[in-house]
Design an enzyme around this catalytic site. Structure first.
Site, PDB file in Angstrom:
ATOM      1  N   HIS A   1     -59.866 -17.287 -15.336  1.00 26.95           N
ATOM      2  CA  HIS A   1     -61.193 -16.668 -15.224  1.00 26.95           C
ATOM      3  C   HIS A   1     -62.146 -17.182 -16.300  1.00 26.95           C
ATOM      4  O   HIS A   1     -61.729 -17.732 -17.332  1.00 26.95           O
ATOM      5  CB  HIS A   1     -61.068 -15.143 -15.343  1.00 26.95           C
TER       6      HIS A   1
ATOM      7  N   GLU B   1     -53.341 -10.080 -15.676  1.00 27.38           N
ATOM      8  CA  GLU B   1     -52.942 -10.533 -17.002  1.00 27.38           C
ATOM      9  C   GLU B   1     -51.720  -9.744 -17.482  1.00 27.38           C
ATOM     10  O   GLU B   1     -51.410  -8.654 -16.967  1.00 27.38           O
ATOM     11  CB  GLU B   1     -54.117 -10.343 -17.972  1.00 27.38           C
TER      12      GLU B   1
END
Length: 279
Positions: free
Chosen positions: A11, A89
């Site tokens: 990202h 994550e």
């Protein structure tokens, strides 16, 4: 033989990335202005890639990055992005929302080192790798099912819809040697059964690539150093893999890493391209 492309992108930057504060899963920050510029740059870099599927972590920073990349694509603007919690994550528990230096201090107090240290309420590296393994096996099954559907619909001799010519797809030729693109006929003219984009996170991606290398014997670019292999991808760093499944065998995928954490598209963005190794 089933053959598919896998492009994995971290990202874009958030303000917490810039300030070196751990986000994990509990802090759902949007992209910063720099992060959106990085995502735009990654989208332009991949604008000629004809993806068949797009998957993203369901955390906001990944969702915004995936949408921005797809918005720049010449072929896939209307492709549905599928959000998957397996791409989140690593969970950092009590360290989330705190400076990276706090995590290092916790590890030191426990007599351990990052990134192997697991703070209270966090995920172990093995748990993250298990998520990555589960998702990758899902992708392999997906590619096999697509190839079988193509054969059922058109026969083995005519399988053109839903596939992509690799030579028209990837801008890697400026960054990788010809051998890395494939030794048999350059590897650039073969048809892919699927071409998959995944948007995820730094620690997760490093763990996933570690799984590829240690468990599945992934072939790496010849010029890759140990430091590069152990580093976390920069924001919107791009990695590309070719996966072959001989006779649809899900247990023995043959993985070639064409490019790892490619960041040439960030040259004009003005953001720091170096990520800390610890997380």
């Amino acid at each position: 033989m089933v053959r598919f492309g896998l492009t994995v992108v971290r990202h874009g930057e958030t303000r917490y990335n810039k300030d070196k504060i751990l986000q994990g899963q509990g802090v759902d920050e949007p992209l910063s202005a720099t992060g959106f510029r990085q995502a735009d740059a990654a989208g332009l870099f991949l604008s000629n890639v004809k993806f068949t599927h797009v998957f993203s972590s369901d955390l906001l920073r990944a969702k915004q990055t995936a949408a921005t990349i797809l918005g720049k694509n010449k072929f896939c603007k209307d492709l549905e992005i599928k959000y998957d919690a397996r791409l989140r994550e690593r969970k950092y528990g009590v360290a989330e929302g705190r400076p990276l230096t706090d995590l290092k201090a916790m590890a030191k107090a426990a007599g351990e080192q990052c990134p192997s240290f697991t703070p209270s309420g966090g995920e172990t590296l093995d748990e993250v790798r298990e998520r990555a393994r589960d998702f990758f096996e899902f992708l392999c099954r997906l590619a096999v099912e697509l190839e079988q559907k193509e054969q059922d619909m058109h026969g083995a001799a005519n399988s053109s819809s839903g596939t992509s010519e690799e030579q028209l797809v990837f801008p890697w030729t400026n960054h990788c040697s010809e051998a890395e693109l494939g030794s048999d006929n350059g590897g650039a003219s073969k048809v892919l059964d699927a071409n998959i984009l995944v948007v995820s996170h730094g620690a997760y991606m490093r763990n996933w690539i570690g799984y590829f290398v240690s468990d599945l014997s992934c072939t790496l670019p010849t010029n890759l150093t140990k430091s590069q292999l152990s580093s976390v991808s920069p924001n919107t760093g791009v990695s590309h893999f070719i996966i072959k499944l001989e006779n649809g065998n899900l247990l023995k995928p043959e993985i070639t890493c064409v490019c790892l954490n490619q960041d040439s598209h960030l040259v004009d963005v003005g953001a720091e391209c170096v990520a800390p190794k610890v997380f």
